[in-house]
Design a protein around this motif. Structure first.
Motif, PDB file in Angstrom:
ATOM      1  N   GLY A 242       0.820  -1.199   0.000  1.00  0.00           N
ATOM      2  CA  GLY A 242       0.000   0.000   0.000  1.00  0.00           C
ATOM      3  C   GLY A 242       0.854   1.248   0.000  1.00  0.00           C
ATOM      4  O   GLY A 242       2.083   1.191   0.073  1.00  0.00           O
ATOM      5  N   PRO A 243       0.226   2.415  -0.087  1.00  0.00           N
ATOM      6  CA  PRO A 243       0.977   3.671  -0.148  1.00  0.00           C
ATOM      7  C   PRO A 243       1.716   3.933   1.162  1.00  0.00           C
ATOM      8  O   PRO A 243       1.229   3.579   2.242  1.00  0.00           O
ATOM      9  CB  PRO A 243      -0.117   4.723  -0.395  1.00  0.00           C
ATOM     10  N   PRO A 244       2.897   4.569   1.085  1.00  0.00           N
ATOM     11  CA  PRO A 244       3.651   4.867   2.304  1.00  0.00           C
ATOM     12  C   PRO A 244       2.923   5.925   3.132  1.00  0.00           C
ATOM     13  O   PRO A 244       2.222   6.782   2.582  1.00  0.00           O
ATOM     14  CB  PRO A 244       4.982   5.398   1.773  1.00  0.00           C
ATOM     15  N   PRO A 245       3.068   5.889   4.443  1.00  0.00           N
ATOM     16  CA  PRO A 245       2.358   6.856   5.300  1.00  0.00           C
ATOM     17  C   PRO A 245       2.988   8.244   5.238  1.00  0.00           C
ATOM     18  O   PRO A 245       4.191   8.396   5.015  1.00  0.00           O
ATOM     19  CB  PRO A 245       2.500   6.252   6.702  1.00  0.00           C
ATOM     20  N   ALA A 246       2.151   9.255   5.435  1.00  0.00           N
ATOM     21  CA  ALA A 246       2.636  10.628   5.587  1.00  0.00           C
ATOM     22  C   ALA A 246       2.833  10.888   7.081  1.00  0.00           C
ATOM     23  O   ALA A 246       2.080  10.382   7.909  1.00  0.00           O
ATOM     24  CB  ALA A 246       1.624  11.615   5.006  1.00  0.00           C
ATOM     25  N   TRP A 247       3.869  11.681   7.408  1.00  0.00           N
ATOM     26  CA  TRP A 247       4.207  11.921   8.805  1.00  0.00           C
ATOM     27  C   TRP A 247       4.049  13.408   9.137  1.00  0.00           C
ATOM     28  O   TRP A 247       4.483  14.275   8.380  1.00  0.00           O
ATOM     29  CB  TRP A 247       5.647  11.482   9.084  1.00  0.00           C
ATOM     30  N   ALA A 248       3.475  13.687  10.280  1.00  0.00           N
ATOM     31  CA  ALA A 248       3.293  15.062  10.749  1.00  0.00           C
ATOM     32  C   ALA A 248       4.265  15.339  11.887  1.00  0.00           C
ATOM     33  O   ALA A 248       4.300  14.608  12.884  1.00  0.00           O
ATOM     34  CB  ALA A 248       1.861  15.277  11.232  1.00  0.00           C
ATOM     35  N   VAL A 249       5.055  16.388  11.737  1.00  0.00           N
ATOM     36  CA  VAL A 249       6.017  16.767  12.774  1.00  0.00           C
ATOM     37  C   VAL A 249       5.272  17.355  13.969  1.00  0.00           C
ATOM     38  O   VAL A 249       4.381  18.178  13.825  1.00  0.00           O
ATOM     39  CB  VAL A 249       7.021  17.800  12.236  1.00  0.00           C
TER      40      VAL A 249
END
Length: 407
Positions: free
Chosen positions: A244-251
């Motif tokens: 699946g698509p890689p996760p987005a990360w929030a700083v």
């Protein structure tokens, strides 16, 4: 009653007004950061003007006859002591300020009112701390003497009524008697009015992580212990879901991007208070990484507003023409159990160059801690290539640390 000479009267009121302006501005300079750079330059210019006018006043004091003292005893002795102290202040404050500028870690060229270059005094850098302490102390001593001097003049004029104040007025004019002292108050008010408005408070942390190292600035740089927790290999756990698509990360709030550079055997360290980052990455599949970090160069600070102003200038970040720096990278490679390297591009001052960063991850699941570092060559980006940066090392170390959560 005998008056002072017209030139002595002019110098007296001109110096008094300039000192009032300096005091009003000087109180705020420490907190202005880069926004106070132009005021710092004005502060230096006016300081040198006060020094020149005071030297002229000393010369006039022995060239033109002065009125005889009107009071003896301890009151007369106190008046003489206050006058002597004021001369010490008027000479010592500019000289210690000059010494402070001359011994700063980063030499900022001074042009008096943008026209006349002021050379640095040949003093060792070890004189910086004593010069700073003396300059601050003299400011407070000067304010106290200023108050005593004014109190003494008012005492003579309103209580003793001996007309002493008329000796420093060019002609027995009631208008000048009010206007000249008022000019001092106006100079103080002007010094406060021209101060920049308070800067809006920046968010405690950016919006997404990225790092900067040997080839590009981003939010993911070696942890320089700016609050980032140490990274331990055994703590790094890959995020599940390899498909699946890689996760987005929030700083998360509390992240840092710092920098340091050698300067003649010493190290100048600072950081950026405003930056944002967008990161997409599967730690198990680092080739999926898509990183973009944007840094507000006006937020650069080394903890000294004088030097911060220099950072914003043409020789360094040239914030007016190039307000931001950007690091981007597509893909990363694993270099250890939980360590990575991302090769990308750094754009700074209108120049784009290859740049790599190294970073490590710790934590599990959707919560990770990131720390990293990069080394950036100054010359290709024109950072500090003028007189101000002549003593700096050719490379700048960048570091960062932050926490991130998968969205």
């Amino acid at each position: 009653m005998q008056r002072y000479s017209r030139i002595a009267i002019f110098l007296h009121w001109a110096i008094a007004a300039l000192l009032a302006f300096q005091i009003a501005v000087g109180w705020a300079l420490e907190d202005l950061g880069a926004r106070g750079f132009m005021l710092f330059q004005m502060h230096k210019s006016i300081g040198m003007t006060i020094l020149a006018l005071t030297l002229a006043r000393v010369a006039v004091r022995y060239w033109k006859p002065r009125p005889a003292p009107v009071e003896g005893g301890w009151q007369g002795a106190l008046a003489k002591a206050v006058h002597a102290g004021l001369y010490l202040f008027m000479l010592g404050a500019p000289l210690t300020g000059w010494a402070l500028v001359s011994t700063a870690k980063v030499k900022v060229p001074t042009l008096i009112f943008g026209l006349i270059p002021l050379p640095h005094l040949p003093l060792p850098m070890s004189a910086n701390d004593p010069a700073s302490a003396a300059h601050g102390l003299l400011a407070w001593v000067g304010i106290a003497l200023f108050v005593l001097h004014v109190a003494g003049a008012l005492r003579h004029h309103f209580l003793i009524r001996d007309g002493l104040l008329w000796r420093m007025i060019p002609g027995r004019s009631s208008v000048l008697l009010v206007a000249l002292p008022a000019s001092i108050a106006l100079a103080f008010v002007l010094g406060r009015v021209i101060l920049p408005a308070p800067a809006p408070k920046a968010a405690a942390a950016p919006t997404a992580p990225v790092a900067v190292e040997e080839e590009a600035p981003a939010n993911v740089v070696e942890a320089v212990d700016n609050g980032a927790a140490p990274v331990e290999a055994e703590n790094a756990v890959a995020i599940a879901e390899p498909v699946g698509p890689p996760p987005a990360w929030a700083v998360q709030p509390g992240g840092t991007i710092g920098f340091s550079v050698g300067n003649g055997g010493e190290t100048i360290s600072g950081g950026f208070s405003r930056w944002t980052a967008k990161i997409v990455m599967d730690p198990d599949h680092p080739d999926s990484a898509d990183i973009r970090v944007e840094i507000d160069l006006a937020s650069a600070s080394v903890g000294d507003s004088y030097k911060d102003g220099m950072l914003a200038g043409d020789e360094f970040f040239d914030v007016a023409a190039h307000p931001g720096a950007v690091f981007t990278a597509k893909g990363a490679e694993k270099t250890g159990a939980n360590s990575y390297r991302a090769a990308g591009t750094l754009t700074l001052k209108g120049v784009s160059k290859p740049q790599s960063i190294r970073f490590t991850l710790s934590g599990t699941g959707k919560a990770r801690k990131v720390s990293g570092s990069a080394t950036i060559a100054r010359a290709p980006f024109g950072l500090g290539n003028g007189e101000s940066g002549s003593g700096l090392d050719p490379k700048v170390a960048v570091n960062f640390g932050f926490s991130a959560k998968a969205e």
